[in-house]
Design a protein around this motif. Structure first.
Motif, PDB file in Angstrom:
ATOM      1  N   SER A  41     -11.767 -10.528 -13.137  1.00  0.00           N
ATOM      2  CA  SER A  41     -12.048 -11.580 -12.160  1.00  0.00           C
ATOM      3  C   SER A  41     -13.154 -11.160 -11.199  1.00  0.00           C
ATOM      4  N   GLN A  42     -13.115  -9.918 -10.721  1.00  0.00           N
ATOM      5  CA  GLN A  42     -14.143  -9.435  -9.809  1.00  0.00           C
ATOM      6  C   GLN A  42     -15.489  -9.289 -10.518  1.00  0.00           C
ATOM      7  N   SER A  43     -15.475  -8.859 -11.759  1.00  0.00           N
ATOM      8  CA  SER A  43     -16.712  -8.739 -12.540  1.00  0.00           C
ATOM      9  C   SER A  43     -17.337 -10.100 -12.784  1.00  0.00           C
ATOM     10  N   ASP A  44     -16.493 -11.102 -12.925  1.00  0.00           N
ATOM     11  CA  ASP A  44     -16.965 -12.459 -13.214  1.00  0.00           C
ATOM     12  C   ASP A  44     -17.714 -13.061 -12.034  1.00  0.00           C
ATOM     13  N   ARG A  45     -17.658 -12.428 -10.866  1.00  0.00           N
ATOM     14  CA  ARG A  45     -18.387 -12.912  -9.704  1.00  0.00           C
ATOM     15  C   ARG A  45     -19.884 -12.609  -9.787  1.00  0.00           C
ATOM     16  N   CYS A  46     -20.259 -11.640 -10.635  1.00  0.00           N
ATOM     17  CA  CYS A  46     -21.652 -11.205 -10.718  1.00  0.00           C
ATOM     18  C   CYS A  46     -22.552 -12.352 -11.153  1.00  0.00           C
ATOM     19  N   ILE A  47     -23.693 -12.526 -10.490  1.00  0.00           N
ATOM     20  CA  ILE A  47     -24.591 -13.632 -10.826  1.00  0.00           C
ATOM     21  C   ILE A  47     -25.663 -13.214 -11.829  1.00  0.00           C
ATOM     22  N   GLN A  48     -25.594 -11.958 -12.325  1.00  0.00           N
ATOM     23  CA  GLN A  48     -26.510 -11.471 -13.357  1.00  0.00           C
ATOM     24  C   GLN A  48     -27.977 -11.709 -12.962  1.00  0.00           C
ATOM     25  N   CYS A  49     -28.369 -11.099 -11.861  1.00  0.00           N
ATOM     26  CA  CYS A  49     -29.728 -11.243 -11.346  1.00  0.00           C
ATOM     27  C   CYS A  49     -30.776 -10.875 -12.399  1.00  0.00           C
ATOM     28  N   GLY A  50     -31.890 -11.577 -12.370  1.00  0.00           N
ATOM     29  CA  GLY A  50     -32.990 -11.249 -13.266  1.00  0.00           C
ATOM     30  C   GLY A  50     -33.587  -9.892 -12.927  1.00  0.00           C
ATOM     31  N   ASP A  51     -33.622  -9.578 -11.642  1.00  0.00           N
ATOM     32  CA  ASP A  51     -34.097  -8.271 -11.175  1.00  0.00           C
ATOM     33  C   ASP A  51     -32.965  -7.667 -10.349  1.00  0.00           C
TER      34      ASP A  51
END
Length: 460
Positions: A38-48
């Motif tokens: 659940s906490q990992s799923d918060r990541c917005i996967q930034c381009g940089d």
């Protein structure tokens, strides 16, 4: 991914203060599978990704966060172990608030991803599932000797073994790990974690020689003649001094001497009983993570009172804010804007108080930091049965360095080039013995990068 709008940041559960100050067990629980996902799923996967760039090791943080969110534990485990020699240690001891989490995009109003805690989860859950980091067969015919088994040495050993190069590690203490074993208290890093990682290296073929001080128990020449290259991971264990009147009193101690003694006590090994501070008023001078370790250790050892003296404010302390908060919760008293001027002694030459002067922060200096100014007429005293100096460390300078043409700088740091090679060809160095006292993660980086240079020469 990108569930940060629906899911708030949570930190791992901490043991209750009334329970944890009674022992030296780790205070944080490890996330369970659902919490980690659940906490990992918060990541917005930034381009940089700023988190990756701020990490000295350039860990594949967004990638293994995505793998945890997808519940692909094996992929996450392999990713976390690739650029990092011991991610289960980093997750526990890195100051994430100043590194990866400090630069997380979500810090702007949503709360950073709990990167360190998820890193710990990946390793612990992976080991529980039988996963292990991968090493190469030792078929290169090359050998490297490593002096020191601290973070830099263990990192170098890891990447040498992955390259198929034989490793012999020389450690002067009875246990491997250096700072990880003797300097960081169990409540932050259980020693079984360090022992497990060392065993993985031994199982991969590393030869570990303990109770062996190079230059004393074995000559540097004899040791070096056995290997094709040498890595120096000597650390920095010489305490810096404040040059205060009275600081040489018998009850004024260096921080690492204290922490090492209490760790030996925990191992049920012989230690100097003068470091038993039960029912004493303990004063620690300094504001870094080592100071926090001393303060929190003294609380667990039953000190009557534990006070930290720091000449600036909490915001300017060099240590982790997480550790400062934990120390506050555990009953440590902090006296800020207090600059020590002398150690007051009694008629027998023992310290009985620290004389301080109050300070104020003034104009910024050329580095952008506010200057510390003393307030005239504000002198006072802080009662002390014991004073611990936690002002940082300089490297030791063993005689074999100069004897072998290994150059050091004005404060004893080993001089290296861009390839981590010293002034003597074939001898490399990294970690605190060249940086001065720094982070575990930067020592790990040095060990890894030194091996990259070594491999290019040894396996060409």
């Amino acid at each position: 991914m990108r569930e940060f709008l629906a899911v708030e940041r949570i930190d791992p559960s901490k043991r209750l203060v009334v329970e944890r100050i009674k022992d030296f067990r780790e205070i944080y629980e490890v996330f369970d599978k659902e919490e980690a996902a659940s906490q990992s799923d918060r990541c917005i996967q930034c381009g940089d990704p700023f988190c990756l760039n701020k990490c000295p090791l350039h860990n594949y943080v967004p990638q293994w966060l995505n793998a945890v969110a997808q519940k692909d534990l094996e992929f996450a485990f392999n990713l976390s172990n690739e650029p990092s020699p011991f991610p289960e240690v980093m997750g526990r001891v890195c100051p994430q608030d100043r590194l990866c989490e400090g630069d997380c995009t979500l810090n702007d109003g949503h709360g950073a991803i709990t990167i360190g805690s998820i890193e710990t989860f990946i390793s612990e859950e992976g080991f529980k599932a039988g996963l292990k980091p991968k090493f190469a067969p030792l078929t290169s015919g090359k050998s490297v000797g490593i002096i020191g088994s601290g973070p830099a040495g263990l990192s170098a050993a890891t990447y040498l073994l992955r390259s198929g190069i034989n490793v012999t590690m020389y450690e002067r203490s009875a246990r491997a790990g250096g700072l990880l074993t003797y300097g960081i208290p169990n409540f932050k890093l259980d020693k079984k974690i360090v022992e497990r990682r060392v065993k993985l290296l031994v199982d991969a073929g590393m030869k570990l020689i303990i109770n062996c001080e190079v230059g004393k128990d074995i000559s540097f020449d004899k040791m070096s003649s056995k290997h094709d290259a040498i890595f120096l991971g000597l650390g920095a264990t010489t305490a810096k001094v404040a040059r205060l009147a009275g600081e040489n009193a018998s009850n004024v101690y260096a921080s690492m001497d204290y922490l090492t003694a209490i760790q030996k006590k925990s191992f049920e090994e012989s230690y100097d009983k003068k470091y038993d501070f039960k029912d004493k008023d303990v004063v620690v001078i300094g504001g870094g993570d080592t100071a926090m370790d001393c303060l929190r250790t003294a609380k667990r050892e039953g000190a009557k009172s534990v006070t930290c003296l720091y000449r600036r404010d909490a915001h300017n302390m060099p240590g982790s804010q997480k550790e400062y908060k934990n120390a506050m919760e555990e009953g440590v008293e902090f006296t800020f804007y207090a600059s020590p001027k002398a150690i007051k002694l009694d008629d027998h030459g023992s310290a009985v108080a620290v004389e301080i002067v109050k300070t104020v922060l003034g104009a910024k200096d050329e580095d952008g930091r506010q200057r510390m100014e003393e307030i005239k007429g504000s002198e006072t005293e802080v009662k002390a049965d014991v004073v611990i100096m936690a002002l940082g460390f300089n490297p030791e300078v063993p005689s074999f360095l100069a004897e072998n043409g290994i150059e050091t700088n004005s404060w004893g740091g080993i001089v290296i080039n861009d390839n981590f090679e010293t002034s003597t060809a074939g001898i490399y160095a990294g970690g605190d013995c060249y940086r001065g006292a720094d982070l575990v993660v930067t020592a790990a980086y040095d060990g890894r990068e030194a091996v990259r240079s070594m491999v290019k020469k040894l396996l060409k």
